[in-house]
Design a protein around this motif. Structure first.
Motif, PDB file in Angstrom:
ATOM      1  N   GLN A 200       4.560  -7.807  -0.736  1.00 26.23           N
ATOM      2  CA  GLN A 200       4.264  -6.669   0.125  1.00 26.23           C
ATOM      3  C   GLN A 200       2.749  -6.498   0.317  1.00 26.23           C
ATOM      4  O   GLN A 200       2.311  -6.057   1.393  1.00 26.23           O
ATOM      5  N   LYS A 201       1.977  -6.844  -0.681  1.00 28.31           N
ATOM      6  CA  LYS A 201       0.524  -6.804  -0.529  1.00 28.31           C
ATOM      7  C   LYS A 201       0.082  -7.731   0.590  1.00 28.31           C
ATOM      8  O   LYS A 201      -0.783  -7.380   1.413  1.00 28.31           O
ATOM      9  N   GLN A 202       0.668  -8.908   0.644  1.00 28.49           N
ATOM     10  CA  GLN A 202       0.339  -9.857   1.708  1.00 28.49           C
ATOM     11  C   GLN A 202       0.747  -9.315   3.069  1.00 28.49           C
ATOM     12  O   GLN A 202      -0.028  -9.371   4.033  1.00 28.49           O
ATOM     13  N   ARG A 203       1.959  -8.754   3.157  1.00 25.43           N
ATOM     14  CA  ARG A 203       2.441  -8.207   4.432  1.00 25.43           C
ATOM     15  C   ARG A 203       1.563  -7.056   4.917  1.00 25.43           C
ATOM     16  O   ARG A 203       1.119  -7.028   6.068  1.00 25.43           O
ATOM     17  N   VAL A 204       1.325  -6.093   4.041  1.00 24.91           N
ATOM     18  CA  VAL A 204       0.543  -4.917   4.420  1.00 24.91           C
ATOM     19  C   VAL A 204      -0.893  -5.318   4.739  1.00 24.91           C
ATOM     20  O   VAL A 204      -1.488  -4.831   5.714  1.00 24.91           O
TER      21      VAL A 204
END
Length: 354
Positions: free
Chosen positions: A10-14
């Motif tokens: 999710q860090k990568q997506r956000v």
């Protein structure tokens, strides 16, 4: 997937969406400069935006935006509806940290000098103001993507969360400046409840739930679950300030002592030490950060080991994590296959840095 892997994903997506938003906003703002016929200030404009993007580019842990996405996904099966709210959540963290670092006189942030140490305090605060405005722009995307009433509901919760955070920061700053020597654990938990319980845990989870149509009873249960977990998060943070190096990124030790923050660890020490030791401790705490000597701070840190103050805080963090796990079944509106991820999230918050 375990929670750490979920957090990384999710860090990568956000992060990708956040970067795209900042680029879009910079392009839009440059369009205004061009419309005003002021292209000759292009280098100044670029310099301003480099400073604005400094903290976002350093990439924090992304716990808060991940919790927004996690709850939305756990209730609806998809986190897509929550992406812009998650990005706004991360932007709020970045601008608040710029301001907090200046207010606290911090030396570092995410392995590099705090922004006000790289540029002037005035320019750093201005960059925080610009990121604050960018947060609003992202949040306003919900009015384009969602039902208007739902977008308003998300915005209302978001702003309540920010206001409770600034109130908690006010109390902490005021009591630190006053060198308040009669604080008790209730006072410390009060400051944590605003700055960490609501902002770090309850607010993000509630936002994710609101985006999927949660009712007031469900939001109440989310807060009840979040309260002990938020206390655990902050107490663990306080322990790490005294014992960890944040994966090699932290060079300045014992920031909370230098800043004079009243933590559960410090309160335990003050009620455990001798009268003579307390006088010496309070004399050090009353000094501004820049006047505190390393030997004075180390003396306080050593006493925390002598009197078991850090061990006490760790036991309190364990107790609050256990309370959160006991309350996890009350969130019976999340999908069954997400319960293990929530359990791992509690364990991650308790064990991080070990």
């Amino acid at each position: 997937m375990d929670f750490k892997s979920y957090l990384d994903l999710q860090k990568q997506r956000v992060g990708q969406v956040l970067d795209a938003c900042l680029k879009q906003f910079k392009d839009e703002d440059w369009g205004v400069v061009k419309m005003m016929g002021q292209q000759k200030y292009a280098s100044l404009f670029d310099e301003h935006w480099d400073i604005v993007c400094d903290y976002p580019s350093r990439r924090g842990k992304y716990v808060r935006p991940t919790l927004v996405l996690l709850m939305a996904e756990a209730m609806s099966g998809s986190s897509d509806v929550a992406m812009h709210t998650a990005v706004a959540m991360q932007m709020s963290e970045d601008w608040i940290l710029i301001h907090d670092d200046w207010e606290d006189g911090s030396l570092e942030r995410r392995g590099k000098p705090a922004l006000h140490r790289l540029v002037s305090s005035e320019i750093a605060v201005n960059a925080g103001d610009a990121l604050h405005e960018c947060m609003h722009r992202v949040l306003c995307e919900n009015f384009r993507l969602l039902d208007v009433d739902l977008a308003r509901r998300v915005q209302h919760e978001f702003f309540l969360m920010i206001e409770r955070t600034t109130f908690g920061q006010y109390a902490e700053i005021r009591w630190t400046q006053e060198n308040k020597d009669d604080m008790n654990e209730e006072d410390v938990l009060f400051t944590i409840s605003g700055k960490t319980v609501y902002y770090t845990i309850a607010g993000p989870l509630r936002l994710g739930a609101i985006l999927t149509g949660a009712n007031e009873e469900q939001l109440k249960r989310i807060y009840e679950f979040s309260y002990p977990l938020g206390l655990c998060f902050q107490i663990r943070d306080d322990v790490l300030d005294l014992t960890g190096d944040f994966e090699g990124q932290k060079r300045q030790k014992y920031n909370d002592i230098f800043e004079g923050k009243r933590t559960l660890i410090l309160l335990h020490l003050l009620r455990s030490c001798s009268a003579e030791e307390r006088v010496r401790i309070e004399a050090t705490l009353s000094k501004p950060r820049e006047e505190k000597m390393e030997a004075e701070v180390q003396y306080i840190r050593d006493l925390m080991d002598t009197y078991g103050s850090i061990a006490y805080a760790e036991s309190e963090a364990e107790r609050y994590a256990s309370q959160a796990l006991d309350l996890l079944p009350s969130i019976d509106f999340i999908r069954e296959n997400y319960r293990e991820l929530f359990r791992q999230m509690v364990e991650f918050i308790l064990r991080r840095g070990r």
